[in-house]
Design a protein around this motif. Structure first.
Motif, PDB file in Angstrom:
ATOM      1  N   ASP A   7       0.835  -1.204   0.000  1.00  0.00           N
ATOM      2  CA  ASP A   7       0.000   0.000   0.000  1.00  0.00           C
ATOM      3  C   ASP A   7       0.868   1.252   0.000  1.00  0.00           C
ATOM      4  N   VAL A   8       1.848   1.273   0.886  1.00  0.00           N
ATOM      5  CA  VAL A   8       2.721   2.438   1.015  1.00  0.00           C
ATOM      6  C   VAL A   8       3.480   2.682  -0.284  1.00  0.00           C
ATOM      7  N   HIS A   9       4.006   1.618  -0.869  1.00  0.00           N
ATOM      8  CA  HIS A   9       4.742   1.742  -2.127  1.00  0.00           C
ATOM      9  C   HIS A   9       3.831   2.295  -3.219  1.00  0.00           C
ATOM     10  N   GLY A  10       2.609   1.771  -3.304  1.00  0.00           N
ATOM     11  CA  GLY A  10       1.669   2.220  -4.329  1.00  0.00           C
ATOM     12  C   GLY A  10       1.277   3.674  -4.168  1.00  0.00           C
ATOM     13  N   ILE A  11       1.033   4.093  -2.915  1.00  0.00           N
ATOM     14  CA  ILE A  11       0.638   5.469  -2.666  1.00  0.00           C
ATOM     15  C   ILE A  11       1.785   6.424  -2.976  1.00  0.00           C
ATOM     16  N   ARG A  12       2.991   6.060  -2.558  1.00  0.00           N
ATOM     17  CA  ARG A  12       4.129   6.940  -2.832  1.00  0.00           C
ATOM     18  C   ARG A  12       4.430   6.995  -4.329  1.00  0.00           C
ATOM     19  N   ARG A  13       4.202   5.896  -5.022  1.00  0.00           N
ATOM     20  CA  ARG A  13       4.377   5.899  -6.478  1.00  0.00           C
ATOM     21  C   ARG A  13       3.372   6.851  -7.112  1.00  0.00           C
ATOM     22  N   LEU A  14       2.145   6.845  -6.609  1.00  0.00           N
ATOM     23  CA  LEU A  14       1.134   7.771  -7.111  1.00  0.00           C
ATOM     24  C   LEU A  14       1.520   9.219  -6.835  1.00  0.00           C
ATOM     25  N   GLU A  15       2.141   9.457  -5.686  1.00  0.00           N
ATOM     26  CA  GLU A  15       2.579  10.811  -5.361  1.00  0.00           C
ATOM     27  C   GLU A  15       3.633  11.290  -6.361  1.00  0.00           C
ATOM     28  N   VAL A  16       4.544  10.394  -6.723  1.00  0.00           N
ATOM     29  CA  VAL A  16       5.564  10.740  -7.712  1.00  0.00           C
ATOM     30  C   VAL A  16       4.901  11.022  -9.062  1.00  0.00           C
ATOM     31  N   LEU A  17       3.964  10.171  -9.464  1.00  0.00           N
ATOM     32  CA  LEU A  17       3.263  10.369 -10.724  1.00  0.00           C
ATOM     33  C   LEU A  17       2.513  11.695 -10.738  1.00  0.00           C
ATOM     34  N   ARG A  18       1.832  11.984  -9.644  1.00  0.00           N
ATOM     35  CA  ARG A  18       1.044  13.212  -9.555  1.00  0.00           C
ATOM     36  C   ARG A  18       1.940  14.447  -9.706  1.00  0.00           C
ATOM     37  N   GLU A  19       3.066  14.444  -9.003  1.00  0.00           N
ATOM     38  CA  GLU A  19       3.974  15.584  -9.057  1.00  0.00           C
ATOM     39  C   GLU A  19       4.601  15.713 -10.440  1.00  0.00           C
ATOM     40  N   ALA A  20       4.957  14.588 -11.025  1.00  0.00           N
ATOM     41  CA  ALA A  20       5.550  14.612 -12.360  1.00  0.00           C
ATOM     42  C   ALA A  20       4.549  15.129 -13.387  1.00  0.00           C
ATOM     43  N   ALA A  21       3.304  14.642 -13.302  1.00  0.00           N
ATOM     44  CA  ALA A  21       2.272  15.084 -14.242  1.00  0.00           C
ATOM     45  C   ALA A  21       2.025  16.573 -14.130  1.00  0.00           C
ATOM     46  N   ALA A  22       1.997  17.087 -12.904  1.00  0.00           N
ATOM     47  CA  ALA A  22       1.790  18.519 -12.702  1.00  0.00           C
ATOM     48  C   ALA A  22       2.917  19.316 -13.350  1.00  0.00           C
ATOM     49  N   SER A  23       4.142  18.839 -13.208  1.00  0.00           N
ATOM     50  CA  SER A  23       5.288  19.524 -13.810  1.00  0.00           C
ATOM     51  C   SER A  23       5.264  19.417 -15.329  1.00  0.00           C
ATOM     52  N   PHE A  24       4.956  18.225 -15.842  1.00  0.00           N
ATOM     53  CA  PHE A  24       4.881  18.051 -17.291  1.00  0.00           C
ATOM     54  C   PHE A  24       3.812  18.950 -17.895  1.00  0.00           C
ATOM     55  N   ASN A  25       2.662  19.050 -17.215  1.00  0.00           N
ATOM     56  CA  ASN A  25       1.571  19.875 -17.718  1.00  0.00           C
ATOM     57  C   ASN A  25       1.928  21.352 -17.697  1.00  0.00           C
ATOM     58  N   PHE A  26       2.674  21.772 -16.681  1.00  0.00           N
ATOM     59  CA  PHE A  26       2.981  23.190 -16.515  1.00  0.00           C
ATOM     60  C   PHE A  26       4.203  23.620 -17.329  1.00  0.00           C
ATOM     61  N   LYS A  27       5.254  22.805 -17.302  1.00  0.00           N
ATOM     62  CA  LYS A  27       6.508  23.182 -17.955  1.00  0.00           C
ATOM     63  C   LYS A  27       6.783  22.420 -19.251  1.00  0.00           C
ATOM     64  N   GLY A  28       6.017  21.351 -19.489  1.00  0.00           N
ATOM     65  CA  GLY A  28       6.326  20.503 -20.621  1.00  0.00           C
ATOM     66  C   GLY A  28       7.309  19.413 -20.215  1.00  0.00           C
ATOM     67  N   TYR A  29       7.299  18.319 -20.940  1.00  0.00           N
ATOM     68  CA  TYR A  29       8.171  17.198 -20.593  1.00  0.00           C
ATOM     69  C   TYR A  29       9.646  17.588 -20.642  1.00  0.00           C
ATOM     70  N   HIS A  30      10.050  18.232 -21.716  1.00  0.00           N
ATOM     71  CA  HIS A  30      11.460  18.572 -21.887  1.00  0.00           C
ATOM     72  C   HIS A  30      11.899  19.696 -20.951  1.00  0.00           C
ATOM     73  N   GLY A  31      10.946  20.465 -20.436  1.00  0.00           N
ATOM     74  CA  GLY A  31      11.287  21.542 -19.518  1.00  0.00           C
ATOM     75  C   GLY A  31      11.311  21.117 -18.069  1.00  0.00           C
ATOM     76  N   THR A  32      11.057  19.836 -17.820  1.00  0.00           N
ATOM     77  CA  THR A  32      11.027  19.304 -16.458  1.00  0.00           C
ATOM     78  C   THR A  32      12.174  18.326 -16.245  1.00  0.00           C
ATOM     79  N   SER A  33      12.856  18.436 -15.128  1.00  0.00           N
ATOM     80  CA  SER A  33      13.952  17.519 -14.814  1.00  0.00           C
ATOM     81  C   SER A  33      13.580  16.637 -13.631  1.00  0.00           C
ATOM     82  N   MET A  34      14.229  15.508 -13.527  1.00  0.00           N
ATOM     83  CA  MET A  34      14.008  14.619 -12.388  1.00  0.00           C
ATOM     84  C   MET A  34      14.409  15.318 -11.086  1.00  0.00           C
ATOM     85  N   ASN A  35      15.441  16.154 -11.155  1.00  0.00           N
ATOM     86  CA  ASN A  35      15.856  16.900  -9.964  1.00  0.00           C
ATOM     87  C   ASN A  35      14.739  17.799  -9.457  1.00  0.00           C
ATOM     88  N   GLU A  36      14.033  18.454 -10.379  1.00  0.00           N
ATOM     89  CA  GLU A  36      12.932  19.340  -9.989  1.00  0.00           C
ATOM     90  C   GLU A  36      11.786  18.560  -9.367  1.00  0.00           C
TER      91      GLU A  36
END
Length: 241
Positions: A7-36
């Motif tokens: 459960d914990v692994h799945g929820i934290r994975r969703l948190e990563v996905l959610r944050e990544a999607a928000a960044s991709f939507n706002f900055k674009g895929y190429h404008g987003t880094s893993m560090n960010e």
């Protein structure tokens, strides 16, 4: 009642996905880094690799999540809708609820060229299957009289074009609440294809009923839970940090 390791692994994975999607939507895929993405989550870049080996796999997971939500929305609408128009509008409404709710991790479906060829081919197959099914609802509605005669392919392109762009400009912290926007969009989609369109729609999205208001047919249209158990587990994990 306590979350398991899975459960914990799945929820934290969703948190990563959610944050990544928000960044991709706002900055674009190429404008987003893993560090960010890591910095936004308050973790190290190395921690992200526990869930995804690279940024491309993270983007592919976002698309996979989006398509899973799309097909789940369609299946629910297929069971609940009484005619072609209702099944189409409910599918769109349930899907938009997934795109903009607090736990979403859906990315604007415009960055598919950044995917690996195999992942892109898979996405195209899934997207085509989804679009064909939606066109089927249009044809079904034309046959049962609930949808005005039209070109199903064009109608679906117009609706999907409007819907898939929502995560690009919608902000949960803005004036409109997610369910208010969802209801207003459902009204527009329905009026677009209805054989008996209503004379008027909401004049002010912000005045539509929301979850904090008494239940109504409008707010009910926007309901699509992600599961009470998952929500409770997510809250427990955040509270324990």
């Amino acid at each position: 009642m306590f979350p398991t390791r899975e459960d914990v692994h799945g929820i934290r994975r969703l948190e990563v996905l959610r944050e990544a999607a928000a960044s991709f939507n706002f900055k674009g895929y190429h404008g987003t880094s893993m560090n960010e993405i890591a910095a936004s989550l308050g973790v190290t870049k190395a921690a992200l690799y526990h869930y995804f080996p690279n940024k491309t796999s993270l983007l592919a997971a976002c698309f996979e999540h989006a398509m899973d939500a799309a097909f789940a929305s369609m299946e629910r609408a297929r069971k609940e809708g009484r005619n072609g128009r209702e099944r189409l509008v409910l599918t769109m409404s349930y899907y938009v609820a997934q795109l903009i709710n607090e736990l979403n991790c859906c990315v604007v479906l415009m960055e598919d060229r950044a995917l690996e060829p195999e992942d892109q081919a898979k996405l195209v197959r899934q997207r085509d299957r989804f679009e064909r099914a939606l066109r089927g609802f249009i044809r079904e509605g034309i046959d049962d009289g609930s949808v005005v005669p039209c070109d199903p392919k064009l109608a679906i392109f117009v609706i999907l074009g409007a819907m898939n762009w929502v995560p690009k400009w919608f902000k949960p912290s803005g004036v409109w609440k997610p369910d208010q926007l969802n209801t207003a969009l459902a009204q527009m989609f329905e009026r677009l294809i209805s054989s008996s369109p209503v004379a008027a729609m909401a004049g002010d999205v912000g005045e539509l009923p929301s979850r904090s208001d008494p239940p109504s047919s409008l707010s009910a249209l926007a309901e699509l839970g992600r599961g009470a158990r998952v929500t409770k587990i997510a809250k427990k994990i955040k509270q324990s940090r």
